[in-house]
Write a protein that holds these residues in place. Structure first.
Motif, PDB file in Angstrom:
ATOM      1  N   ARG A  34       0.945  -1.321   0.093  1.00  0.00           N
ATOM      2  CA  ARG A  34       0.079  -0.074  -0.022  1.00  0.00           C
ATOM      3  C   ARG A  34       0.651   1.220   0.006  1.00  0.00           C
ATOM      4  NH1 ARG A  34      -4.973   0.364   4.167  1.00  0.00           N
ATOM      5  NH2 ARG A  34      -3.368   0.840   5.551  1.00  0.00           N
ATOM      6  N   GLY A  35       2.124   1.019   0.704  1.00  0.00           N
ATOM      7  CA  GLY A  35       2.968   2.396   0.400  1.00  0.00           C
ATOM      8  C   GLY A  35       3.210   2.380  -0.732  1.00  0.00           C
ATOM      9  N   GLY A  36       3.059   1.964  -1.931  1.00  0.00           N
ATOM     10  CA  GLY A  36       3.550   2.198  -3.224  1.00  0.00           C
ATOM     11  C   GLY A  36       4.562   1.262  -4.032  1.00  0.00           C
ATOM     12  N   THR A  37       5.051   0.338  -3.117  1.00  0.00           N
ATOM     13  CA  THR A  37       6.165  -0.471  -3.925  1.00  0.00           C
ATOM     14  C   THR A  37       5.268  -1.511  -4.628  1.00  0.00           C
ATOM     15  OG1 THR A  37       6.988  -0.436  -1.548  1.00  0.00           O
ATOM     16  CG2 THR A  37       8.253  -1.481  -3.365  1.00  0.00           C
ATOM     17  N   HIS A  38       5.743  -1.790  -5.813  1.00  0.00           N
ATOM     18  CA  HIS A  38       5.171  -3.012  -6.600  1.00  0.00           C
ATOM     19  C   HIS A  38       6.425  -3.700  -7.220  1.00  0.00           C
ATOM     20  CE1 HIS A  38       3.344  -4.033 -10.778  1.00  0.00           C
ATOM     21  NE2 HIS A  38       3.672  -5.267  -9.825  1.00  0.00           N
ATOM     22  N   THR A  39       6.314  -4.989  -7.243  1.00  0.00           N
ATOM     23  CA  THR A  39       7.531  -5.783  -7.582  1.00  0.00           C
ATOM     24  C   THR A  39       7.135  -6.919  -8.432  1.00  0.00           C
ATOM     25  OG1 THR A  39       9.573  -6.711  -7.112  1.00  0.00           O
ATOM     26  CG2 THR A  39       8.172  -6.587  -5.441  1.00  0.00           C
ATOM     27  N   ASN A  40       7.831  -7.586  -9.403  1.00  0.00           N
ATOM     28  CA  ASN A  40       7.578  -8.866  -9.966  1.00  0.00           C
ATOM     29  C   ASN A  40       8.654  -9.771  -9.744  1.00  0.00           C
ATOM     30  OD1 ASN A  40       4.925  -8.217 -11.208  1.00  0.00           O
ATOM     31  ND2 ASN A  40       5.985  -6.852 -12.492  1.00  0.00           N
ATOM     32  N   CYS A  41       8.357 -11.075  -9.548  1.00  0.00           N
ATOM     33  CA  CYS A  41       9.447 -11.987  -9.717  1.00  0.00           C
ATOM     34  C   CYS A  41       9.197 -13.287 -10.609  1.00  0.00           C
ATOM     35  CB  CYS A  41       9.535 -12.476  -8.263  1.00  0.00           C
ATOM     36  SG  CYS A  41      11.283 -13.410  -8.020  1.00  0.00           S
ATOM     37  N   PRO A  42       9.993 -13.430 -11.539  1.00  0.00           N
ATOM     38  CA  PRO A  42       9.603 -14.513 -12.489  1.00  0.00           C
ATOM     39  C   PRO A  42       9.689 -15.963 -12.212  1.00  0.00           C
ATOM     40  CG  PRO A  42      11.775 -13.418 -12.962  1.00  0.00           C
ATOM     41  CD  PRO A  42      11.264 -12.822 -11.926  1.00  0.00           C
ATOM     42  N   GLY A  43       9.027 -16.744 -12.538  1.00  0.00           N
ATOM     43  CA  GLY A  43       9.114 -18.264 -11.895  1.00  0.00           C
ATOM     44  C   GLY A  43      10.244 -18.791 -12.270  1.00  0.00           C
ATOM     45  N   PHE A  44      10.670 -19.930 -11.460  1.00  0.00           N
ATOM     46  CA  PHE A  44      11.799 -20.916 -11.821  1.00  0.00           C
ATOM     47  C   PHE A  44      11.438 -22.038 -12.933  1.00  0.00           C
ATOM     48  CE2 PHE A  44      12.802 -18.864  -7.589  1.00  0.00           C
ATOM     49  CZ  PHE A  44      13.971 -18.421  -7.672  1.00  0.00           C
ATOM     50  N   LEU A  45      12.558 -22.216 -13.628  1.00  0.00           N
ATOM     51  CA  LEU A  45      12.364 -22.994 -14.666  1.00  0.00           C
ATOM     52  C   LEU A  45      12.592 -24.532 -14.029  1.00  0.00           C
ATOM     53  CD1 LEU A  45      14.006 -21.716 -17.675  1.00  0.00           C
ATOM     54  CD2 LEU A  45      11.571 -22.885 -17.852  1.00  0.00           C
ATOM     55  N   VAL A  46      11.445 -25.211 -13.974  1.00  0.00           N
ATOM     56  CA  VAL A  46      11.432 -26.616 -13.260  1.00  0.00           C
ATOM     57  C   VAL A  46      10.616 -27.699 -13.984  1.00  0.00           C
ATOM     58  CG1 VAL A  46      12.220 -25.581 -10.937  1.00  0.00           C
ATOM     59  CG2 VAL A  46       9.435 -26.046 -11.326  1.00  0.00           C
ATOM     60  N   ASP A  47      10.799 -29.017 -13.910  1.00  0.00           N
ATOM     61  CA  ASP A  47       9.992 -29.829 -14.310  1.00  0.00           C
ATOM     62  C   ASP A  47       9.002 -30.187 -13.241  1.00  0.00           C
ATOM     63  OD1 ASP A  47      10.888 -30.461 -16.922  1.00  0.00           O
ATOM     64  OD2 ASP A  47      12.392 -31.797 -16.083  1.00  0.00           O
ATOM     65  N   GLU A  48       7.718 -29.942 -13.630  1.00  0.00           N
ATOM     66  CA  GLU A  48       6.597 -30.176 -12.646  1.00  0.00           C
ATOM     67  C   GLU A  48       6.260 -31.572 -12.389  1.00  0.00           C
ATOM     68  OE1 GLU A  48       3.340 -27.140 -12.271  1.00  0.00           O
ATOM     69  OE2 GLU A  48       2.058 -29.122 -12.619  1.00  0.00           O
ATOM     70  N   MET A  49       6.267 -32.307 -11.133  1.00  0.00           N
ATOM     71  CA  MET A  49       6.141 -33.594 -10.901  1.00  0.00           C
ATOM     72  C   MET A  49       4.718 -33.810 -10.332  1.00  0.00           C
ATOM     73  SD  MET A  49       8.056 -36.259 -11.135  1.00  0.00           S
ATOM     74  CE  MET A  49       7.857 -37.319  -9.650  1.00  0.00           C
ATOM     75  N   ASP A  50       4.289 -32.846  -9.191  1.00  0.00           N
ATOM     76  CA  ASP A  50       3.310 -32.707  -8.544  1.00  0.00           C
ATOM     77  C   ASP A  50       3.019 -31.506  -8.071  1.00  0.00           C
ATOM     78  OD1 ASP A  50       1.473 -33.207  -6.355  1.00  0.00           O
ATOM     79  OD2 ASP A  50       2.559 -34.873  -5.415  1.00  0.00           O
ATOM     80  N   PRO A  51       1.902 -30.839  -8.626  1.00  0.00           N
ATOM     81  CA  PRO A  51       1.556 -29.683  -8.474  1.00  0.00           C
ATOM     82  C   PRO A  51       0.910 -29.164  -6.912  1.00  0.00           C
ATOM     83  CG  PRO A  51      -0.099 -30.341  -9.860  1.00  0.00           C
ATOM     84  CD  PRO A  51       0.901 -31.454  -9.517  1.00  0.00           C
ATOM     85  N   THR A  52       0.502 -30.391  -6.274  1.00  0.00           N
ATOM     86  CA  THR A  52      -0.023 -30.166  -4.849  1.00  0.00           C
ATOM     87  C   THR A  52       0.965 -29.501  -3.933  1.00  0.00           C
ATOM     88  OG1 THR A  52      -1.596 -32.331  -5.318  1.00  0.00           O
ATOM     89  CG2 THR A  52      -1.152 -31.087  -3.042  1.00  0.00           C
ATOM     90  N   GLY A  53       0.474 -28.473  -3.352  1.00  0.00           N
ATOM     91  CA  GLY A  53       1.149 -27.927  -2.289  1.00  0.00           C
ATOM     92  C   GLY A  53       1.896 -26.428  -2.616  1.00  0.00           C
ATOM     93  N   ALA A  54       1.931 -26.178  -3.956  1.00  0.00           N
ATOM     94  CA  ALA A  54       2.557 -24.864  -4.466  1.00  0.00           C
ATOM     95  C   ALA A  54       2.316 -23.788  -3.692  1.00  0.00           C
ATOM     96  CB  ALA A  54       2.821 -24.947  -5.989  1.00  0.00           C
ATOM     97  N   GLY A  55       1.141 -23.694  -3.918  1.00  0.00           N
ATOM     98  CA  GLY A  55       0.440 -22.241  -3.271  1.00  0.00           C
ATOM     99  C   GLY A  55       0.814 -22.166  -1.824  1.00  0.00           C
ATOM    100  N   ASP A  56       0.561 -23.291  -1.148  1.00  0.00           N
ATOM    101  CA  ASP A  56       0.772 -23.466   0.444  1.00  0.00           C
ATOM    102  C   ASP A  56       2.270 -23.087   0.707  1.00  0.00           C
ATOM    103  OD1 ASP A  56      -1.987 -24.192   0.537  1.00  0.00           O
ATOM    104  OD2 ASP A  56      -1.373 -26.018   0.434  1.00  0.00           O
ATOM    105  N   CYS A  57       3.181 -23.781   0.068  1.00  0.00           N
ATOM    106  CA  CYS A  57       4.463 -23.477   0.182  1.00  0.00           C
ATOM    107  C   CYS A  57       4.958 -21.999   0.038  1.00  0.00           C
ATOM    108  CB  CYS A  57       5.602 -24.614  -0.903  1.00  0.00           C
ATOM    109  SG  CYS A  57       5.486 -26.020   0.078  1.00  0.00           S
ATOM    110  N   PHE A  58       4.346 -21.413  -1.252  1.00  0.00           N
ATOM    111  CA  PHE A  58       4.694 -20.173  -1.472  1.00  0.00           C
ATOM    112  C   PHE A  58       4.118 -19.408  -0.295  1.00  0.00           C
ATOM    113  CE2 PHE A  58       3.339 -16.054  -2.759  1.00  0.00           C
ATOM    114  CZ  PHE A  58       4.184 -15.533  -3.578  1.00  0.00           C
ATOM    115  N   GLY A  59       3.110 -19.462   0.036  1.00  0.00           N
ATOM    116  CA  GLY A  59       2.489 -18.705   1.191  1.00  0.00           C
ATOM    117  C   GLY A  59       3.453 -18.729   2.719  1.00  0.00           C
ATOM    118  N   GLY A  60       3.684 -19.840   2.781  1.00  0.00           N
ATOM    119  CA  GLY A  60       4.309 -20.261   4.215  1.00  0.00           C
ATOM    120  C   GLY A  60       5.731 -19.512   4.014  1.00  0.00           C
ATOM    121  N   ALA A  61       6.519 -19.746   2.922  1.00  0.00           N
ATOM    122  CA  ALA A  61       7.770 -18.963   2.741  1.00  0.00           C
ATOM    123  C   ALA A  61       7.640 -17.549   2.819  1.00  0.00           C
ATOM    124  CB  ALA A  61       8.792 -19.390   1.551  1.00  0.00           C
ATOM    125  N   TYR A  62       6.574 -17.147   1.996  1.00  0.00           N
ATOM    126  CA  TYR A  62       6.498 -15.548   1.918  1.00  0.00           C
ATOM    127  C   TYR A  62       6.224 -14.932   3.321  1.00  0.00           C
ATOM    128  CZ  TYR A  62       5.097 -11.011   0.168  1.00  0.00           C
ATOM    129  OH  TYR A  62       4.861  -9.723  -0.205  1.00  0.00           O
TER     130      TYR A  62
END
Ligand code: ADP
Length: 316
Positions: free
Chosen positions: A237-265
């Protein structure tokens, strides 16, 4: 101000080794893997060094031990995990189809996972937590909803903060009072972690800039948007905006990606890292996790994610 806490289902997941449809024929399965969106989130949070705790219920069985021991090993405070003498640990059987969609057999509604109670241990934990992470799965369980609402009120009253991962599809919003409950949660959230259409569902408008503006006007302070293999973006809200490109990986099992992103973030932001660093760790946590079979088998420690960031190419 105290650990990050989340409330909700702790499950084991059994995964089919081959793609295909359904479970009508015997197939090779692998597991049990610790699972449940809140469990995956909080495990990843602890693994990157965030103080972390969970409120949930498991059965008095091996599946319960698999979960509790993993969370404990990874640094999660498990003092508010109750053990039900009556109901078994919840479980989910998953099979991937060729097109990436999934078939599930859930054993949750009649399991320990659906039997959350506000115990002395929960009270003792919540009164020392500084942040609560809420997930859309809370709408599926009246008990989880009640405990979450109470916990949000206590944590906010002592100056704590709240994050919300909507984890919600449009068709779910029309069930019962979900739409009002969801809107009330958005209004309380300091940090929002939407993916796909969830940003628009939260704001009620269909363009990103407009949605961000409306949500900031409603009191949200920060929004981290998950974009699958394309990475993520964050707005403050202070005005900062930033993008971060995804990493190039072979997806084996998409389950949990969003939860891991959230936990780390969430852990990285609470540890005081700037938006771009937290996004990089979030992306790395999500990407690393999809390279392994099992919902949280790829969750990385801070050192493992740092190494992953150094050696993995990114999408341009
Ligand atoms: P959700 O599961 O909540 O929809 P995403 O699928 O967007 O969340 O995944 C969360 C994050 O994990 C993404 O923002 C991205 O950084 C990472 N991620 C997920 N899938 C991939 C993939 N196939 N390749 C690289 N990174 C991925």
């Amino acid at each position: 101000l105290g650990p990050t806490v989340t409330v909700g289902e702790i499950l084991v997941e059994i995964v089919a080794k081959q793609t295909g449809t359904g479970f009508l024929e015997p197939i090779d399965l692998i597991g049990p893997f610790p699972s449940g969106a809140p469990a995956i989130f909080i495990d990843q949070c602890a693994r990157v060094g965030g103080a972390a705790a969970i409120v949930g219920t498991v059965g008095d069985d091996d599946f319960g031990v698999v979960n509790t021991e993993r969370l404990k090993r990874d640094g999660v405070d498990t003092s508010a995990i109750a053990v039900s003498p009556e109901y078994p640990t919840g479980s989910a059987f998953v099979r991937y189809r060729e097109d990436g969609s999934r078939d599930f057999v859930y054993n949750i509604a009649k399991s320990a996972a659906a039997r959350l109670e506000w115990t002395h241990e929960v009270e003792a934990l919540i009164t020392r937590c500084g942040h609560i992470h809420v997930m859309g799965t809370v709408f599926a369980s009246p008990a989880a909803w009640e405990i979450t609402e109470h916990a949000i009120a206590l944590i906010k009253a002592r100056g704590g903060t709240m994050s919300l991962d909507p984890n919600l599809r449009k068709e779910l919003l029309t069930h019962g009072q979900t739409e009002e409950k969801f809107a009330a949660l958005v209004d309380k959230a300091d940090l929002l972690l939407p993916s796909g259409e969830e940003l628009f569902l939260a704001a009620g408008v269909e363009t990103e800039n407009r949605a961000i503006e409306m949500l900031f006007n409603r009191g949200v302070k920060e929004i981290a948007i998950k974009r699958g293999k394309d990475g993520s973006s964050a707005y403050h809200r202070g005005g900062t905006h930033t993008n971060c490109p995804g990493f190039l990986v072979d997806e084996m099992d998409p389950t949990g990606a969003g939860d891991c992103f959230g936990g780390a973030y969430v852990a990285c932001r609470r540890l005081g890292m700037p938006l771009e660093k937290a996004l990089e760790f979030g992306n790395a946590a999500g990407a690393r996790n999809v390279t392994r079979l099992g919902p949280m088998e790829g969750a990385g420690t801070r050192a493992e994610l740092e190494e992953f960031i150094t050696r993995t190419a990114r999408r341009s």
